[in-house]
Enzyme design. Sequence first.
Site, PDB file in Angstrom:
ATOM      1  N   GLU A 109     -10.082  14.063 -24.262  1.00  0.00           N
ATOM      2  CA  GLU A 109     -11.203  13.299 -23.701  1.00  0.00           C
ATOM      3  C   GLU A 109     -11.461  13.712 -22.254  1.00  0.00           C
ATOM      4  O   GLU A 109     -10.538  14.129 -21.543  1.00  0.00           O
ATOM      5  CB  GLU A 109     -10.874  11.803 -23.726  1.00  0.00           C
ATOM      6  CG  GLU A 109     -11.464  11.056 -24.899  1.00  0.00           C
ATOM      7  CD  GLU A 109     -12.968  10.810 -24.779  1.00  0.00           C
ATOM      8  OE1 GLU A 109     -13.658  11.565 -24.056  1.00  0.00           O
ATOM      9  OE2 GLU A 109     -13.455   9.861 -25.409  1.00  0.00           O
ATOM     10  N   ASP A 110     -12.699  13.565 -21.835  1.00  0.00           N
ATOM     11  CA  ASP A 110     -12.994  13.807 -20.419  1.00  0.00           C
ATOM     12  C   ASP A 110     -12.650  12.587 -19.578  1.00  0.00           C
ATOM     13  O   ASP A 110     -12.108  12.715 -18.492  1.00  0.00           O
ATOM     14  CB  ASP A 110     -14.476  14.201 -20.230  1.00  0.00           C
ATOM     15  CG  ASP A 110     -15.432  13.226 -20.884  1.00  0.00           C
ATOM     16  OD1 ASP A 110     -15.007  12.439 -21.749  1.00  0.00           O
ATOM     17  OD2 ASP A 110     -16.624  13.240 -20.536  1.00  0.00           O
ATOM     18  N   ASP A 113     -12.576   4.974 -19.808  1.00  0.00           N
ATOM     19  CA  ASP A 113     -13.139   3.962 -18.912  1.00  0.00           C
ATOM     20  C   ASP A 113     -12.701   2.594 -19.452  1.00  0.00           C
ATOM     21  O   ASP A 113     -11.574   2.170 -19.209  1.00  0.00           O
ATOM     22  CB  ASP A 113     -14.664   4.157 -18.929  1.00  0.00           C
ATOM     23  CG  ASP A 113     -15.407   3.339 -17.899  1.00  0.00           C
ATOM     24  OD1 ASP A 113     -15.096   2.155 -17.749  1.00  0.00           O
ATOM     25  OD2 ASP A 113     -16.323   3.861 -17.249  1.00  0.00           O
ATOM     26  N   PHE A 162     -19.205   5.666 -10.638  1.00  0.00           N
ATOM     27  CA  PHE A 162     -19.854   6.486 -11.660  1.00  0.00           C
ATOM     28  C   PHE A 162     -19.737   7.959 -11.275  1.00  0.00           C
ATOM     29  O   PHE A 162     -20.195   8.371 -10.211  1.00  0.00           O
ATOM     30  CB  PHE A 162     -21.322   6.098 -11.817  1.00  0.00           C
ATOM     31  CG  PHE A 162     -21.949   6.715 -13.039  1.00  0.00           C
ATOM     32  CD1 PHE A 162     -21.812   6.106 -14.282  1.00  0.00           C
ATOM     33  CD2 PHE A 162     -22.643   7.910 -12.956  1.00  0.00           C
ATOM     34  CE1 PHE A 162     -22.369   6.680 -15.423  1.00  0.00           C
ATOM     35  CE2 PHE A 162     -23.203   8.495 -14.084  1.00  0.00           C
ATOM     36  CZ  PHE A 162     -23.065   7.880 -15.318  1.00  0.00           C
ATOM     37  N   ARG A 175     -23.885  17.964 -16.365  1.00  0.00           N
ATOM     38  CA  ARG A 175     -22.609  18.274 -17.021  1.00  0.00           C
ATOM     39  C   ARG A 175     -22.069  19.618 -16.543  1.00  0.00           C
ATOM     40  O   ARG A 175     -20.884  19.888 -16.636  1.00  0.00           O
ATOM     41  CB  ARG A 175     -22.793  18.327 -18.540  1.00  0.00           C
ATOM     42  CG  ARG A 175     -23.176  17.000 -19.183  1.00  0.00           C
ATOM     43  CD  ARG A 175     -23.101  17.135 -20.692  1.00  0.00           C
ATOM     44  NE  ARG A 175     -23.782  16.072 -21.408  1.00  0.00           N
ATOM     45  CZ  ARG A 175     -23.206  14.912 -21.744  1.00  0.00           C
ATOM     46  NH1 ARG A 175     -21.962  14.679 -21.412  1.00  0.00           N
ATOM     47  NH2 ARG A 175     -23.877  14.001 -22.413  1.00  0.00           N
TER      48      ARG A 175
END
Length: 187
Positions: A109-110, A113, A162, A175
Amino acid sequence: MTETLQGASKMKEPDIEKVLFTGEEIQARVKELALDISRDYEGKVPILISVLKGGVLFLSDLMRELTVLHEIDFMSVSSYDGGMDTTGVVRILADLSINIEGKDVLIVEDIVDTGLTLDYIRHLLLGRHPKSLKIVTLLDKRERRRVDVPIDYVGFVIPDAFVIGYGLDYQQKYRNLPYIAIMKSDA
Ligand code: PRP
């Protein structure tokens, strides 16, 4: 900003508050993670499952640093719909192409959260009876966690802000940034 946009001269500059990790810092941490993972999976052939779309840059850098044989596959899920906050509903957009039963699986996963996405994927994949299931995430925004998900490898713990770049988007853009940055909250 400590880095300029690379290969994106026609792209509008994002409104950046602060660069959290430079491209060099990310690459160095990815190498360290790959070392740990290669050591732990010695003699095994794990299947690395990348969670699209954000995880692709991390997967492609990580796999090039691994010294163990491995396979890759992809799942497409979305819970943010390109915005800044989770919708709370995880949608499976595309499923795996291979059978993971009896295999050593590593989810790549990046960012974790709230943990809702990973919790959903983890339970889905556990139901397919892999031999083992581990998780690596580049970023861990743990103060936002709503579900406790066991994470085996963490690149960086980050604050509740964010972030964009290195796979992470704002409305599907940015991205491609080689670094990870905090966006201005009024952007
Ligand atoms: C992002 C990220 C994780 C998820 C983490 O995906 O790639 O999958 O959010 O958030 P959570 O822990 O609160 O569930 P997103 O839905 O933005 O899709 P994308 O990867 O295509 O950008």
